[in-house]
Each structure stands twice: as C-alpha cells, then as structure tokens.
Design a protein around this motif. Sequence first.
Motif, PDB file in Angstrom:
ATOM      1  N   TYR A 149       0.849  -1.189   0.000  1.00  0.00           N
ATOM      2  CA  TYR A 149       0.000   0.000   0.000  1.00  0.00           C
ATOM      3  C   TYR A 149       0.887   1.241   0.000  1.00  0.00           C
ATOM      4  O   TYR A 149       2.066   1.196   0.360  1.00  0.00           O
ATOM      5  CB  TYR A 149      -0.910   0.017   1.227  1.00  0.00           C
ATOM      6  N   SER A 150       0.308   2.354  -0.396  1.00  0.00           N
ATOM      7  CA  SER A 150       0.965   3.653  -0.263  1.00  0.00           C
ATOM      8  C   SER A 150       0.225   4.455   0.793  1.00  0.00           C
ATOM      9  O   SER A 150      -0.981   4.308   0.973  1.00  0.00           O
ATOM     10  CB  SER A 150       0.960   4.405  -1.592  1.00  0.00           C
ATOM     11  N   GLY A 151       0.967   5.341   1.487  1.00  0.00           N
ATOM     12  CA  GLY A 151       0.346   6.160   2.518  1.00  0.00           C
ATOM     13  C   GLY A 151       0.354   5.488   3.870  1.00  0.00           C
ATOM     14  O   GLY A 151       1.170   4.619   4.162  1.00  0.00           O
ATOM     15  N   ALA A 157      -4.590   5.565   3.062  1.00  0.00           N
ATOM     16  CA  ALA A 157      -3.797   4.512   2.424  1.00  0.00           C
ATOM     17  C   ALA A 157      -4.522   3.944   1.219  1.00  0.00           C
ATOM     18  O   ALA A 157      -5.753   3.937   1.155  1.00  0.00           O
ATOM     19  CB  ALA A 157      -3.494   3.395   3.428  1.00  0.00           C
ATOM     20  N   LEU A 158      -3.716   3.460   0.272  1.00  0.00           N
ATOM     21  CA  LEU A 158      -4.235   2.849  -0.951  1.00  0.00           C
ATOM     22  C   LEU A 158      -3.494   1.546  -1.198  1.00  0.00           C
ATOM     23  O   LEU A 158      -2.261   1.523  -1.234  1.00  0.00           O
ATOM     24  CB  LEU A 158      -4.004   3.770  -2.151  1.00  0.00           C
ATOM     25  N   TYR A 159      -4.241   0.446  -1.336  1.00  0.00           N
ATOM     26  CA  TYR A 159      -3.613  -0.787  -1.799  1.00  0.00           C
ATOM     27  C   TYR A 159      -3.000  -0.526  -3.170  1.00  0.00           C
ATOM     28  O   TYR A 159      -3.498   0.291  -3.950  1.00  0.00           O
ATOM     29  CB  TYR A 159      -4.637  -1.911  -1.896  1.00  0.00           C
ATOM     30  N   VAL A 216       5.145   9.863  -0.549  1.00  0.00           N
ATOM     31  CA  VAL A 216       3.858  10.420  -0.132  1.00  0.00           C
ATOM     32  C   VAL A 216       4.114  11.599   0.800  1.00  0.00           C
ATOM     33  O   VAL A 216       4.898  11.504   1.755  1.00  0.00           O
ATOM     34  CB  VAL A 216       2.997   9.362   0.569  1.00  0.00           C
ATOM     35  N   ARG A 217       3.437  12.715   0.513  1.00  0.00           N
ATOM     36  CA  ARG A 217       3.600  13.920   1.317  1.00  0.00           C
ATOM     37  C   ARG A 217       2.277  14.329   1.961  1.00  0.00           C
ATOM     38  O   ARG A 217       1.206  14.134   1.371  1.00  0.00           O
ATOM     39  CB  ARG A 217       4.087  15.076   0.434  1.00  0.00           C
ATOM     40  N   GLN A 225       5.806   9.063   3.800  1.00  0.00           N
ATOM     41  CA  GLN A 225       6.219   7.705   3.426  1.00  0.00           C
ATOM     42  C   GLN A 225       7.115   7.780   2.199  1.00  0.00           C
ATOM     43  O   GLN A 225       6.873   8.584   1.290  1.00  0.00           O
ATOM     44  CB  GLN A 225       5.001   6.831   3.112  1.00  0.00           C
ATOM     45  N   LEU A 226       8.153   6.959   2.180  1.00  0.00           N
ATOM     46  CA  LEU A 226       9.001   6.802   1.004  1.00  0.00           C
ATOM     47  C   LEU A 226       9.215   5.314   0.798  1.00  0.00           C
ATOM     48  O   LEU A 226       9.808   4.641   1.647  1.00  0.00           O
ATOM     49  CB  LEU A 226      10.341   7.511   1.195  1.00  0.00           C
TER      50      LEU A 226
END
Length: 322
Positions: A149-151, A157-159, A216-217, A225-226
Amino acid sequence: MKRLLPLLTAALLGACAPVQTTIDPAALPRATDYGPHHFPMEWWYVSAFIPDEGLALHWAQFRVRDSRLPVPLMISHVAVTDLRSGTLSFLEQPAGSGDAASAPLQLTQGAWTFRQQGNSPAAPFELKAGPLNLTLTPLKAPVIHPPGYSGGPGVGALYYQGVTRLALKGTVGGRTVQGQAWLDHQWGNQIPGQTALWDWFSVHLQSGDDLMVYRVRRPDGEVAQLIGSVVDPGGQVRPVTGLRATPGDTWTSPAGHTYTLGWRLQADDFDLTVRAVRREQELRSRSTRIDYWEGPIEVQGTWAGQPAKGTGMMELVGGVQR
C-alpha cells in the motif's frame, strides 16, 4: 442528477472528503486483483514513454464512492505529449456514470473503455479512450508493490497492484505506435490533493528491471512515506532497501505550483539521476479540481555497481486548484 455530478465530485475531491473505510495493511490483496472495490477512492492508470516515437501518454480512470451518492462516480483523463512538436493535449470526461466489473476487468465511461481480453493474468488489455486505441500485453506477471500500500495514518492509504511492463501496440491519434507501458491500480481511503500529495516514478531500465518509487507527502509538504520496489527481468518483486530521494531542479507552473523535475534516487543497490524530458507537463483537471504534473523522464546512473540507463514516467501532485 447529471448537472449535480460535477459539483458533487468537486466537493468530494476538494472540500469535503468521503467517509473513509479502514484498510488492513496485514491483509493484502492478491496480485491478480484488478477490482473494482467498495472503497471511497479507486483508480487505474496506464502510462508510457515511447522515445522512438517521440510520444508519452497517460490514461487514468477514477472511481469515487460515497454514501451520499446513489452510484459511484467515474472520471477519466487522457494526456498525450508529442515531443516532436512540443505539444501536450489533455482530455477528460467529467464526473458521470459508468461501469466497472471483474473478472476479466471491464471499465466503461461513455465511449472510453479499458478491458482485459480473458481471465488469465497474461491476457492482453484493450484501451480505447479519445485518441488512444491500444493493445497492452503483459510482459511480466502482476504484482503487489511492497509493502502492499501507499500512505498510512494521517494521510490515508491505498492498496497498490499492477503490471510494470506491457507491450504496447496500436494507434495514438491515428498514428501507428509500439513500445512499452506501465499499469497501476490503487484503491483505499486516501483522498488525492486533500489528505495526501505525492511524487511517483516508474522506470523501465535497459537491464530489464523495473523500478517504482513513491514519495507520499502531507498537505504541508512533510514526507509521510518513502517506498520503492523492483520487479526483476523474471517478474519477481522485492522492496527497495536504503531508499533516499533527493530533490533537485524545480519549475513553477503558470498556475503557481512548484514541481521538482530533477531528482537523485539512491538505495543500497542503485544511484540514479532523474531528469524530466519536458517541463510544461502540468495537467489542470476541471473534473477533480486537482493540478498535477505528468510526463516522461530519462534516468541514468549505476545499478548493482554497473552503468544504468532507463526511461519512464513521473507524476507529481501539486494539490487542489487555487
């Protein structure tokens, strides 16, 4: 209802976010899960830089769900950059009804369609959207990008699922083309432009490796997140370790957003410089009220101690329109 859809969508994506649904980072989807899902936000992206043709392209299908609306809203974008003429065209279908089904994946909004021609992960996709009439055949298996996921907390968050390398054939504006493309698919509770901004890189390296980096900012610019992942020539995915993303040259658009167009990406096994091929790539969406930069990049440096080169696409979210 049709007259209200654009106003409702602008509210959802700009000022008042949908009711968010919790995602579970410990329960990741299957790599073959192309959707659709019952989350507030979902999208599918196809992007490609075709250096031999002097073209770059980007297609996005958004699907927004909210309990205050009777049906999910569909929004779609197409951008085509012609590097030979130095022109960027951007088309969008405003918020409206559409269909999404799986499996196989079938997305429709008006005359624009994205369909997989069978249930096998290797089955080709067909994309018909505005000037794009393309067949996209997976060259690698679909993956879930680590950590899946991102975020995260505070930004949503996104899968994150997709195919990092596909053979592209067809026509763009009636012009016959062939090259390689990238397919992204994400869904969850993150609201673009409001709860999160991001810098995203997709790179096809000449070695056959594919690199994804996601920064992610928070809306105030703080990095939340990086993450990065590598899909090797055989299709195996692994997380990037020791990742660092150092901003370099910037460009301020006529709309007033400042985008970082030069980067240094470093990790335990690579050191790469990223350069935007063209500056003027800001997309100003009337339907989402979000501004973002989307365009082709060239990459060079070292990979596993050896000289490396690659090409790809970069996406930088500027934020809600001012």
